[in-house]
Design a protein around this motif. Structure first.
Motif, mmCIF file in Angstrom:
data_model
loop_
_atom_site.group_PDB
_atom_site.id
_atom_site.type_symbol
_atom_site.label_atom_id
_atom_site.label_comp_id
_atom_site.label_asym_id
_atom_site.label_seq_id
_atom_site.Cartn_x
_atom_site.Cartn_y
_atom_site.Cartn_z
ATOM 1 N N GLN A 40 -1.265 -4.047 -15.091
ATOM 2 C CA GLN A 40 -1.641 -2.581 -14.540
ATOM 3 C C GLN A 40 -1.995 -2.792 -12.698
ATOM 4 O O GLN A 40 -1.492 -2.317 -12.023
ATOM 5 C CB GLN A 40 -2.140 -1.716 -15.252
ATOM 6 N N MET A 41 -3.186 -3.537 -13.040
ATOM 7 C CA MET A 41 -3.906 -3.947 -11.859
ATOM 8 C C MET A 41 -2.929 -4.747 -10.634
ATOM 9 O O MET A 41 -2.874 -4.317 -9.426
ATOM 10 C CB MET A 41 -5.145 -4.665 -11.834
ATOM 11 N N ARG A 46 0.922 -4.720 -5.894
ATOM 12 C CA ARG A 46 2.119 -5.145 -5.627
ATOM 13 C C ARG A 46 2.846 -3.970 -4.788
ATOM 14 O O ARG A 46 3.602 -4.132 -3.683
ATOM 15 C CB ARG A 46 3.090 -5.643 -6.474
ATOM 16 N N GLN A 47 2.560 -2.753 -5.415
ATOM 17 C CA GLN A 47 3.248 -1.512 -4.771
ATOM 18 C C GLN A 47 2.731 -1.345 -3.414
ATOM 19 O O GLN A 47 3.200 -0.888 -2.535
ATOM 20 C CB GLN A 47 3.086 -0.368 -5.842
ATOM 21 N N ILE A 48 1.236 -1.500 -3.382
ATOM 22 C CA ILE A 48 0.636 -1.419 -2.089
ATOM 23 C C ILE A 48 1.248 -2.006 -1.103
ATOM 24 O O ILE A 48 1.494 -1.823 0.140
ATOM 25 C CB ILE A 48 -0.896 -1.430 -2.088
ATOM 26 N N GLN A 49 1.493 -3.538 -1.519
ATOM 27 C CA GLN A 49 1.924 -4.498 -0.605
ATOM 28 C C GLN A 49 3.451 -4.198 -0.064
ATOM 29 O O GLN A 49 3.588 -4.406 1.127
ATOM 30 C CB GLN A 49 1.883 -5.824 -1.351
ATOM 31 N N LEU A 50 4.312 -3.698 -0.960
ATOM 32 C CA LEU A 50 5.500 -3.091 -0.542
ATOM 33 C C LEU A 50 5.492 -2.371 0.255
ATOM 34 O O LEU A 50 6.281 -1.927 1.385
ATOM 35 C CB LEU A 50 6.372 -2.948 -1.917
ATOM 36 N N ASN A 51 4.631 -1.059 -0.012
ATOM 37 C CA ASN A 51 4.690 0.022 0.570
ATOM 38 C C ASN A 51 4.279 -0.414 2.343
ATOM 39 O O ASN A 51 4.810 0.215 3.343
ATOM 40 C CB ASN A 51 3.803 1.123 0.329
ATOM 41 N N LEU A 52 3.177 -1.075 2.357
ATOM 42 C CA LEU A 52 2.745 -1.501 3.787
ATOM 43 C C LEU A 52 3.779 -2.446 4.491
ATOM 44 O O LEU A 52 4.197 -2.294 5.697
ATOM 45 C CB LEU A 52 1.566 -2.346 3.801
ATOM 46 N N GLN A 53 4.546 -3.356 3.713
ATOM 47 C CA GLN A 53 5.712 -3.949 4.405
ATOM 48 C C GLN A 53 6.878 -3.250 4.823
ATOM 49 O O GLN A 53 7.457 -3.535 5.781
ATOM 50 C CB GLN A 53 6.220 -5.096 3.379
ATOM 51 N N GLN A 69 -7.632 0.859 1.817
ATOM 52 C CA GLN A 69 -7.032 0.835 0.494
ATOM 53 C C GLN A 69 -6.633 -0.575 0.100
ATOM 54 O O GLN A 69 -6.890 -1.098 -1.192
ATOM 55 C CB GLN A 69 -6.125 2.008 0.342
ATOM 56 N N ALA A 70 -5.773 -1.079 0.936
ATOM 57 C CA ALA A 70 -5.155 -2.724 0.664
ATOM 58 C C ALA A 70 -6.489 -3.380 0.388
ATOM 59 O O ALA A 70 -6.385 -4.224 -0.274
ATOM 60 C CB ALA A 70 -4.395 -2.533 1.750
ATOM 61 N N GLN A 71 -7.418 -3.540 1.301
ATOM 62 C CA GLN A 71 -8.383 -4.240 1.307
ATOM 63 C C GLN A 71 -9.222 -4.259 0.094
ATOM 64 O O GLN A 71 -9.709 -5.353 -0.514
ATOM 65 C CB GLN A 71 -9.300 -4.118 2.589
#
Length: 115
Positions: A40-41, A46-53, A69-71
């Motif tokens: 889950q973590m 990965r979702q945060i990473q993809l959104n930022l990309q 939030q990403a950091q």
């Protein structure tokens, strides 16, 4: 005699799948997926990473809140030993793929005088 580049590519795919680096990545990935909390973590990360990309690719600004939030999420996932191992294995595999890509592109780089 003509060389079939696709045969070579499939052979490289097989070699990657049989490499220690890929097997370590696969094992680390399976360990994360077997642990519901880690999965889950990691999925959240990965979702945060993809959104930022996606935002970067679309030329959208990334807010300070999104950066924070990403950091925070990166700090959390790095505390999880299983996820940390997975991220290290991903990094090693990424380096290898980058090096392979350089080798593949070398003939074109030489042709155009970029070497």
């Amino acid at each position: 005699m003509a060389v079939n580049l696709y045969d070579s590519a499939y052979a490289l795919e097989t070699a990657i799948r049989q490499s220690d680096e890929y097997r370590q990545l696969q094992q680390a990935y399976n360990e994360v997926n077997a642990d519901p909390q880690a999965k889950q973590m990691f999925d959240h990360f990965r979702q945060i990473q993809l959104n930022l990309q996606q935002k970067q690719m679309m030329g959208q600004n990334i807010s300070e809140q999104e950066v924070q939030q990403a950091q925070t999420t990166v700090a959390q996932v790095q505390q999880n030993e299983k996820i940390s191992r997975l991220m290290q294995a991903e990094q090693r595999m990424s380096i290898i793929i980058g090096e392979l890509n350089q080798l593949i592109m070398k003939p074109l780089a030489e042709l155009y005088g970029e070497v």
